[in-house]
Design a protein around this motif. Structure first.
Motif, PDB file in Angstrom:
ATOM      1  N   ILE A  74       0.836  -1.206   0.000  1.00 22.48           N
ATOM      2  CA  ILE A  74       0.000   0.000   0.000  1.00 22.48           C
ATOM      3  C   ILE A  74       0.867   1.252   0.000  1.00 22.48           C
ATOM      4  N   GLU A  75       1.965   1.201   0.738  1.00 22.22           N
ATOM      5  CA  GLU A  75       2.889   2.333   0.784  1.00 22.22           C
ATOM      6  C   GLU A  75       3.424   2.670  -0.605  1.00 22.22           C
ATOM      7  N   PRO A 113      -5.403   4.987  -5.726  1.00 23.50           N
ATOM      8  CA  PRO A 113      -6.329   3.885  -5.399  1.00 23.50           C
ATOM      9  C   PRO A 113      -6.580   2.978  -6.600  1.00 23.50           C
ATOM     10  N   GLU A 114      -6.465   3.518  -7.808  1.00 24.49           N
ATOM     11  CA  GLU A 114      -6.653   2.697  -9.019  1.00 24.49           C
ATOM     12  C   GLU A 114      -5.549   1.647  -9.145  1.00 24.49           C
ATOM     13  N   PRO A 162      -3.386   3.062 -14.407  1.00 21.41           N
ATOM     14  CA  PRO A 162      -2.449   3.175 -13.277  1.00 21.41           C
ATOM     15  C   PRO A 162      -1.893   1.830 -12.830  1.00 21.41           C
ATOM     16  N   PHE A 163      -2.709   0.769 -12.934  1.00 21.25           N
ATOM     17  CA  PHE A 163      -2.223  -0.569 -12.583  1.00 21.25           C
ATOM     18  C   PHE A 163      -1.152  -1.021 -13.563  1.00 21.25           C
ATOM     19  N   ILE A 179     -12.719   6.471  -7.681  1.00 17.66           N
ATOM     20  CA  ILE A 179     -12.989   5.413  -6.694  1.00 17.66           C
ATOM     21  C   ILE A 179     -13.239   6.035  -5.330  1.00 17.66           C
ATOM     22  N   ILE A 180     -12.250   6.758  -4.856  1.00 12.35           N
ATOM     23  CA  ILE A 180     -12.373   7.496  -3.607  1.00 12.35           C
ATOM     24  C   ILE A 180     -11.756   8.871  -3.834  1.00 12.35           C
ATOM     25  N   SER A 181     -12.143   9.833  -3.032  1.00 13.58           N
ATOM     26  CA  SER A 181     -11.662  11.204  -3.222  1.00 13.58           C
ATOM     27  C   SER A 181     -10.174  11.305  -2.882  1.00 13.58           C
ATOM     28  N   PRO A 182      -9.481  12.274  -3.490  1.00 16.41           N
ATOM     29  CA  PRO A 182      -8.063  12.475  -3.185  1.00 16.41           C
ATOM     30  C   PRO A 182      -7.807  12.701  -1.691  1.00 16.41           C
ATOM     31  N   SER A 183      -8.707  13.405  -1.027  1.00 17.72           N
ATOM     32  CA  SER A 183      -8.521  13.673   0.405  1.00 17.72           C
ATOM     33  C   SER A 183      -8.636  12.382   1.227  1.00 17.72           C
TER      34      SER A 183
END
Length: 273
Positions: free
Chosen positions: A119-120, A125-126, A207-208, A253-257
């Motif tokens: 994850i690091e 998120p993509e 991105p993947f 997918i999810i917000s940048p924040s």
């Protein structure tokens, strides 16, 4: 007296090793039809027992992430992929372990392990969703059990869960599933199916593809996930091509924040070990 006991011990050991060796030589995948691996109830029971044994082994070696924010964020990514692809997300059990190792892998019985080190290293998120989709493809195609039966033999696996085998075999299995467990054909199938999952979920696979290309170069080439999912020029090309040819509109997918907060939480988890 002692010499007789020693000789008896040696004979038992030789007998066990000989049996194990012979069992490993049997082409169990050939004897057990692939549909049996996926549907046979006895195989399903075996898979459940192996799954319990393996996740117990991981829990004894690494600390689980218990942070609700981290868990909920990962669960949201898994659900986002599962729902449009008719994958039962309730049956997928996700475990996040604190480790600097860059890795994620599937375990028997529909289990998914993700290390914080991976994850690091993911910037979006993509990109992380791409890794998750790839591992979900392994789970859906039953690649874990097929590989274990092929590499170790059904007899060895049965003797392990019945308590008749040396526990060192359990360690060997754990090492196998967390490293190069799958054939090249299985990896390609998981690559392509995983990208299909992303496209169906309206997640941009680019991105993947870029993540895999970057991880395959320079300082990243030694990372565990790439070692266990070897990249080649051909592999980079077919993933990138499939990503470029996607004919759907991708959504956030999810917000940048939220992603930034998530990454901070992961960093704080990693700082603890």
């Amino acid at each position: 007296m002692m010499s007789k006991i020693a000789i008896r011990g040696i004979l038992i050991l030789v007998s066990f090793l000989g049996t194990w060796f012979l069992l490993k030589q049997v082409n169990w995948v050939g004897l057990v039809n692939i549909n049996d691996i996926k549907e046979n109830r006895n195989i399903q029971k075996l898979e459940k027992e192996l799954g319990k044994m393996m996740i117990s082994e991981f829990k004894s070696e690494a600390e689980s992430v218990e942070n609700p924010y981290v868990i909920q964020t990962i669960d949201s990514l898994v659900t986002r992929i599962c729902k449009p692809n008719q994958i039962d997300s309730e049956s997928i059990r996700v475990y996040i372990f604190k480790s600097p190792i860059v890795n994620a892998f599937a375990l028997p019985d529909r289990q998914l392990v993700i290390y914080t080190g991976l994850i690091e290293k993911t910037e979006t998120p993509e990109a992380l969703s791409g890794v998750i989709a790839h591992e979900l493809a392994h789970i859906e195609r039953k690649h874990v059990m097929e590989s274990l039966i092929k590499e170790l033999g059904l007899g060895v696996l049965l003797s392990l869960i019945s308590g008749q085998s040396d526990l060192s075999i359990a360690t060997e299995i754990v090492q196998m599933v967390s490293s190069s467990a799958f054939s090249r054909e299985m990896e390609k199938e998981a690559d392509l199916l995983g990208v299909d999952y992303l496209i169906e979920s309206q997640i941009n696979p680019q991105p993947f593809a870029e993540l895999m290309k970057t991880f395959g170069k320079g300082e990243f080439s030694a990372l565990k996930w790439i070692q266990s999912h070897p990249m080649s020029k051909e592999r980079e090309e077919y993933i990138m091509e499939k990503a470029r040819n996607a004919k759907v509109s991708f959504t956030e997918i999810i917000s940048p924040s939220t992603w930034e907060s998530f990454k901070k939480e992961i960093s704080s988890e990693d700082d603890e070990f």
